[in-house]
Design an enzyme around this catalytic site. Structure first.
Site, short mmCIF file in Angstrom:
data_model
loop_
_atom_site.label_atom_id
_atom_site.label_comp_id
_atom_site.label_asym_id
_atom_site.label_seq_id
_atom_site.Cartn_x
_atom_site.Cartn_y
_atom_site.Cartn_z
N LYS A 173 0.85 -1.17 0.00
CA LYS A 173 0.00 0.00 0.00
C LYS A 173 0.90 1.23 0.00
O LYS A 173 2.07 1.17 0.39
CB LYS A 173 -0.94 0.01 1.19
CG LYS A 173 -0.29 0.18 2.50
CD LYS A 173 -0.48 1.51 3.18
CE LYS A 173 -1.40 2.42 2.47
NZ LYS A 173 -1.24 3.81 2.91
N THR A 184 1.99 6.35 3.83
CA THR A 184 2.80 5.30 4.41
C THR A 184 2.91 4.10 3.49
O THR A 184 1.93 3.47 3.13
CB THR A 184 2.22 4.81 5.76
OG1 THR A 184 1.96 5.93 6.56
CG2 THR A 184 3.18 3.90 6.44
N ASN A 393 -4.75 16.51 0.67
CA ASN A 393 -3.93 16.78 1.84
C ASN A 393 -4.29 18.04 2.60
O ASN A 393 -3.92 18.21 3.75
CB ASN A 393 -2.45 16.79 1.45
CG ASN A 393 -1.99 15.38 1.13
OD1 ASN A 393 -1.99 14.53 2.00
ND2 ASN A 393 -1.65 15.13 -0.12
#
Lengths: 398, 398
Positions: A173, A184, A393
């Protein structure tokens, strides 16, 4: 090399599962008494599961990996360690293996304690239905996603030089290299080839340098990045470069899938640095171009702006002669040479700029630069910078 | 220190002018037989005017500076040098000074030859009407802009320790540190204090480290960055730290104006790194935070996302103990301490997060981080990352 289509379950003895509820998910990968090695973020601020997993893998062994999305379990101190261990213990109890043989990983919001009241029931559902099916591989790959829009898998079958057939299978991922809060990079790779943990570790390090370490979405480095490589040890054989080739293939494929799914990304960009004095220079040049906000926005705008490319090369820290540089913009089929050993070809042939413009409108753009100064080369992977990135974001709330 | 309001013309003997036509502009700053020093981009790919100016300033002397916007005269080879010299010659002829006493600077599109048929008539108009007026200072400051939305000026009067009064006056352009194609930082500073070019150079280097080098908009470094400091030598006096203070003040003010006018920026961000082991660490930490795409988008979204701040500190390359870190978000009036020596204060006091959210909505946000590990500190300047940045740089066509 044969491409397999069962994700992390392409190795028959590996069981997996994943389950999701809202923004939280838990995936489990299970094979008792596996050899297992890991590579972790170099961020000074790293998450509790990294502490736990690093310790549990000290003996090069694992039986299961339990991964949660939705909470990164980072900057959570002793409580974070305790909760991470509680997740590991849950897996250990259900699978009847020692807790020290369970690796943990987390991805999601940082600086918040894990909501075990939410995560444990999800983990229990995952653990209760482990199997080797295509569906379960998909569930596992999907359970670890956060801002990712698609699951990422790759598996291959290959043969050693002596003909012994083996498999490498992975899932990951990450919408890039990427957001501490949501992104991440987590990667889990399995193989059936019986190799010592020292050989696995070296081999994984080698692949990561060419793959995950060459992906840039926004230049931010996560607190939770973890890649684990687990061998079921079922196939006897000596390591040779065909194993490396298979592992590289899986890692590079996963890396490209991450870049292609970069947050808000509309286009995938591959930057090949050729003719460099050494590998370090090649890495610097290719990553400088692939990371440049100006190159990334030019890609978003389908603008074959070679000036931004050469400028990004110029501030990469690599010493080179600008008058020797070649730059092309292309796709899988062709290259349009825009700068040829310091000569701008489009001055005399403006049609080349038009051709490059057409290529820049496509979903995949391959930029090649050549310093004509040596033999080293490497490829970096990235994506465009879009308004959607800003939205994802900026509109996210802690 | 007294703030003056006549821009680059705050020093009475300095004449200036600027003129603009569409995207092209030319500014001239003139004072015969000045002492003059410069600092230039470290990009390996640098523009022709830098070659010319570096050479002309070898003797530490200049009489005039001629600057054009609209074309960077970069990656233009011998023809670029020839055309840059032609601009210098035009100024030299009109002002009746040797061509070697003329410094040149350019900003705009790179990789294209200068359109002298357009630029020379504009230069002639600028050269024909030099004066020391407020209007002319404005014209000069405006003529050098590209994607900038406002002119940037700062001037002060100050006294040496012995009471001698002197002035420092500057103007600059740059929407950040910044775009090779459009941005480009150019700064021109004048003083009347008679100092050797060695002292001027050292003093300028010192100021630049604290000001222009601490501004980040998009992390891209221009091919044309140039800052020139010119002394008319009218005031006799020995260098002391009050001169440095005045020069620092002007440079930091100009740097802040650039960050505030960053491409597409809606908000200004100041990141103070305190308690660092040494200055190098302080620079790394503050610039890592101010440059982070995730911190920049969090600012755009008014999200007091301290997790992104500590993560950016973590990958800055500086060694520190995350459990000793303090982080506050504030403005000119107050600081809201979010992390206090490793303790997240908002867990027990959620109202602090709300306070920080209110501050993040303002136009100026001051982030303070403290490693509690030494005495060194520095401040970096930046802005948010908005959709408008993407638009400006994606929709621009070569």
């Amino acid at each position: 090399m044969k491409i397999l289509d069962k994700g992390i379950c392409s190795i028959d003895s590996v069981k997996a599962n994943g389950y999701r509820e809202g923004k939280y998910g838990v995936a489990v990968i299970y094979h008792e008494n596996s050899t297992c090695v890991g590579v972790y973020t170099t961020n000074k601020v790293y998450a509790a599961p990294i502490d736990i997993t690093r310790k549990h893998l000290e003996n090069g062994k694992a039986s299961a990996i339990i991964v949660n999305s939705g909470n990164a379990n980072c900057y959570t101190k002793e409580e974070g360690i305790r909760k991470g261990l509680e997740m590991a213990q849950l897996a250990a109890d259900t699978l009847e293996v020692p807790v020290e043989d369970v690796a943990v990983a987390s991805t999601g919001v940082i600086g918040r304690q894990m909501p075990l009241n939410i995560l444990k029931p999800i983990a229990e559902k995952s653990l209760a239905n482990l199997s080797n099916s295509r569906e379960n591989a998909t569930r596992a790959a999907e359970a670890i996603l956060t801002t990712d829009t698609v699951k990422k898998e790759c598996a291959v079958e290959h043969a050693l030089h002596d003909g012994t057939r083996f498999k490498v299978a992975g899932m990951c991922k990450g919408s890039g290299m990427i957001a501490p809060n949501m992104g991440t990079m987590l990667g889990f790779i399995t193989t059936d080839l019986n190799l010592s943990h020292e050989v696995l570790q070296e081999s994984l390090n080698r692949s990561i340098r060419k793959s995950f370490n060459m992906v840039v979405v926004d230049g931010d480095e996560s607190t939770n990045d973890t890649v684990l490589l687990l061998s079921t040890n079922e196939v006897e054989g000596e390591y040779d470069d065909n194993f490396q080739e298979a592992l590289d293939y899986v890692c590079i494929s996963l890396a490209k899938q991450m870049a292609r799914d970069g947050e808000g990304a509309d286009k995938f960009m591959q930057v090949e640095a050729n003719g460099c004095r050494n590998l370090d220079d090649a890495i610097k040049v290719s990553k400088s171009v692939v990371s440049s906000s100006l190159v990334k926005t030019a890609l978003a705008g389908a603008d074959p702006n070679w000036g931004r490319i050469i400028s990004a090369m110029g501030y990469s820290g690599v010493d080179f002669n600008p008058d020797n540089v070649s730059i092309s913009i292309g796709n899988e089929e062709k290259d349009v040479v825009i700068v040829d050993r310091g000569e701008v070809t489009t001055y005399s042939r403006p049609e080349l700029l038009e051709e490059a413009e057409e290529i820049m409108k496509e979903k995949t753009v391959i930029i090649k630069v050549n310093l004509h100064d040596g033999e080293s080369c490497i490829t970096a992977y990235g994506c465009d910078l879009t308004c959607e990135y800003v939205h994802i974001n900026a509109d996210y709330t802690t």
